[in-house]
Design a protein around this motif. Sequence first.
Motif, PDB file in Angstrom:
ATOM      1  N   MET A   1       0.836  -1.218   0.000  1.00  0.00           N
ATOM      2  CA  MET A   1       0.000   0.000   0.000  1.00  0.00           C
ATOM      3  C   MET A   1       0.865   1.259   0.000  1.00  0.00           C
ATOM      4  SD  MET A   1      -2.984   1.536   0.380  1.00  0.00           S
ATOM      5  CE  MET A   1      -4.175   0.372   1.007  1.00  0.00           C
ATOM      6  N   HIS A   2       0.600   2.129  -0.968  1.00  0.00           N
ATOM      7  CA  HIS A   2       1.318   3.399  -0.998  1.00  0.00           C
ATOM      8  C   HIS A   2       0.394   4.527  -0.537  1.00  0.00           C
ATOM      9  CE1 HIS A   2       4.762   1.824  -3.207  1.00  0.00           C
ATOM     10  NE2 HIS A   2       3.883   1.071  -3.833  1.00  0.00           N
ATOM     11  N   THR A   3       0.983   5.461   0.167  1.00  0.00           N
ATOM     12  CA  THR A   3       0.202   6.641   0.529  1.00  0.00           C
ATOM     13  C   THR A   3       0.892   7.872  -0.059  1.00  0.00           C
ATOM     14  OG1 THR A   3       1.401   6.906   2.592  1.00  0.00           O
ATOM     15  CG2 THR A   3      -0.634   5.639   2.691  1.00  0.00           C
ATOM     16  N   VAL A   4       0.072   8.752  -0.553  1.00  0.00           N
ATOM     17  CA  VAL A   4       0.590   9.979  -1.150  1.00  0.00           C
ATOM     18  C   VAL A   4      -0.011  11.168  -0.412  1.00  0.00           C
ATOM     19  CG1 VAL A   4       0.531  11.429  -3.221  1.00  0.00           C
ATOM     20  CG2 VAL A   4       0.988   8.985  -3.436  1.00  0.00           C
ATOM     21  N   LYS A   5       0.839  12.023   0.078  1.00  0.00           N
ATOM     22  CA  LYS A   5       0.367  13.232   0.753  1.00  0.00           C
ATOM     23  C   LYS A   5       0.321  14.399  -0.228  1.00  0.00           C
ATOM     24  CE  LYS A   5       1.538  16.639   4.276  1.00  0.00           C
ATOM     25  NZ  LYS A   5       2.300  16.953   5.502  1.00  0.00           N
ATOM     26  N   MET A   6      -0.835  15.003  -0.338  1.00  0.00           N
ATOM     27  CA  MET A   6      -0.992  16.180  -1.191  1.00  0.00           C
ATOM     28  C   MET A   6      -1.496  17.351  -0.348  1.00  0.00           C
ATOM     29  SD  MET A   6      -2.994  14.576  -4.435  1.00  0.00           S
ATOM     30  CE  MET A   6      -2.173  13.549  -5.671  1.00  0.00           C
ATOM     31  N   THR A  56      -9.309   6.859  -1.280  1.00  0.00           N
ATOM     32  CA  THR A  56      -8.682   5.610  -1.734  1.00  0.00           C
ATOM     33  C   THR A  56      -8.802   5.550  -3.244  1.00  0.00           C
ATOM     34  OG1 THR A  56      -9.371   4.549   0.309  1.00  0.00           O
ATOM     35  CG2 THR A  56      -8.720   3.092  -1.499  1.00  0.00           C
ATOM     36  N   VAL A  57      -7.675   5.471  -3.924  1.00  0.00           N
ATOM     37  CA  VAL A  57      -7.704   5.401  -5.391  1.00  0.00           C
ATOM     38  C   VAL A  57      -7.942   3.957  -5.826  1.00  0.00           C
ATOM     39  CG1 VAL A  57      -6.398   5.817  -7.506  1.00  0.00           C
ATOM     40  CG2 VAL A  57      -6.209   7.407  -5.584  1.00  0.00           C
ATOM     41  N   ASP A  58      -7.167   3.032  -5.255  1.00  0.00           N
ATOM     42  CA  ASP A  58      -7.383   1.592  -5.482  1.00  0.00           C
ATOM     43  C   ASP A  58      -6.700   0.828  -4.347  1.00  0.00           C
ATOM     44  OD1 ASP A  58      -4.640   1.484  -6.058  1.00  0.00           O
ATOM     45  OD2 ASP A  58      -4.978   1.736  -8.207  1.00  0.00           O
ATOM     46  N   ASP A  59      -6.595  -0.507  -4.477  1.00  0.00           N
ATOM     47  CA  ASP A  59      -6.015  -1.334  -3.393  1.00  0.00           C
ATOM     48  C   ASP A  59      -4.603  -0.898  -3.029  1.00  0.00           C
ATOM     49  OD1 ASP A  59      -8.278  -2.719  -3.683  1.00  0.00           O
ATOM     50  OD2 ASP A  59      -7.383  -4.468  -4.660  1.00  0.00           O
ATOM     51  N   GLU A  60      -3.959  -0.264  -4.016  1.00  0.00           N
ATOM     52  CA  GLU A  60      -2.543   0.048  -3.855  1.00  0.00           C
ATOM     53  C   GLU A  60      -2.260   1.465  -3.370  1.00  0.00           C
ATOM     54  OE1 GLU A  60       0.265  -2.171  -5.725  1.00  0.00           O
ATOM     55  OE2 GLU A  60      -1.224  -3.223  -4.505  1.00  0.00           O
ATOM     56  N   LEU A  61      -3.264   2.323  -3.502  1.00  0.00           N
ATOM     57  CA  LEU A  61      -2.959   3.751  -3.363  1.00  0.00           C
ATOM     58  C   LEU A  61      -4.028   4.540  -2.598  1.00  0.00           C
ATOM     59  CD1 LEU A  61      -0.904   5.889  -4.297  1.00  0.00           C
ATOM     60  CD2 LEU A  61      -2.319   6.235  -6.319  1.00  0.00           C
ATOM     61  N   VAL A  62      -3.553   5.245  -1.579  1.00  0.00           N
ATOM     62  CA  VAL A  62      -4.441   6.133  -0.806  1.00  0.00           C
ATOM     63  C   VAL A  62      -3.856   7.538  -0.820  1.00  0.00           C
ATOM     64  CG1 VAL A  62      -5.361   6.629   1.498  1.00  0.00           C
ATOM     65  CG2 VAL A  62      -5.196   4.270   0.715  1.00  0.00           C
ATOM     66  N   LEU A  63      -4.709   8.522  -1.080  1.00  0.00           N
ATOM     67  CA  LEU A  63      -4.255   9.918  -1.032  1.00  0.00           C
ATOM     68  C   LEU A  63      -4.672  10.545   0.288  1.00  0.00           C
ATOM     69  CD1 LEU A  63      -5.436  11.241  -4.546  1.00  0.00           C
ATOM     70  CD2 LEU A  63      -3.350   9.958  -3.979  1.00  0.00           C
ATOM     71  N   TYR A  64      -3.746  11.221   0.910  1.00  0.00           N
ATOM     72  CA  TYR A  64      -4.057  12.019   2.088  1.00  0.00           C
ATOM     73  C   TYR A  64      -4.020  13.485   1.688  1.00  0.00           C
ATOM     74  CZ  TYR A  64      -3.664   7.914   5.012  1.00  0.00           C
ATOM     75  OH  TYR A  64      -3.878   6.676   5.578  1.00  0.00           O
ATOM     76  N   LEU A  65      -5.108  14.165   1.958  1.00  0.00           N
ATOM     77  CA  LEU A  65      -5.226  15.560   1.533  1.00  0.00           C
ATOM     78  C   LEU A  65      -5.161  16.491   2.734  1.00  0.00           C
ATOM     79  CD1 LEU A  65      -8.246  15.154  -0.925  1.00  0.00           C
ATOM     80  CD2 LEU A  65      -5.798  15.142  -1.478  1.00  0.00           C
TER      81      LEU A  65
END
Length: 176
Positions: A1-6, A56-65
Amino acid sequence: MHTVKMVVTGPFNAGKTEFISAVSEIDVVSTERRITDATSRIKKETTVAMDFGRITVDDELVLYLFGTPGQKRFDFMWEILSEGMLGFVVLVDSVRPETFREARRILDVFRSYASTPYVVAANKQDMEDAWSPEDLRIALKVQPEVKLLPCVAKDKESVKGVLLELLYSILEMTPD
Ligand SMILES: Nc1nc2c(ncn2[C@@H]2O[C@H](COP(=O)(O)OP(=O)(O)OP(=O)(O)O)[C@@H](O)[C@H]2O)c(=O)[nH]1
Ligand SMILES: [Mg+2]
């Protein structure tokens, strides 16, 4: 699982809280407080520390805003919120040209924090007086290679479109 902070930033009243609320799958943690000075004629509440949402974009990716406060007196939060971000959105209030200079200043401040990708979103495109993205590009002197996207923060699909464009720019920078 990847998380991306925006980070979602931009001038007072540009629509940052609205933008995050439109797409977040959790109740947005917001820090809105009643405005007691002269800016209360524009609206009644302002963000004093941050907004926080997740998508949650998909199983692999969650965006934190993370949304920033727009008022200058709370700008000590900006650098704290930018810590560890992989990209940012500068929301512009397309109906208030008197805020364009501040939008440009905010863009430069966030660029100075980190050399991550960013996009500029011309918000409130549903309003009659909205400047077009093309005119905003000229007014804000946004370079041709930077994405300047139309946006309606009240509309979930529109917000998703902006976040996806930022995500593509981030993924381009980080191959694998
Ligand atoms: N018509 C229209 N109104 C919008 C849009 N986005 C935001 N608004 C309105 O603009 C006002 C400001 O929105 P906020 O989300 O509070 O703005 P903000 O950038 O978080 O403001 P601060 O936290 O005070 O800096 C609210 O009344 C919103 O409902 C949009 O795309 N279209
Ligand atoms: Mg806000």
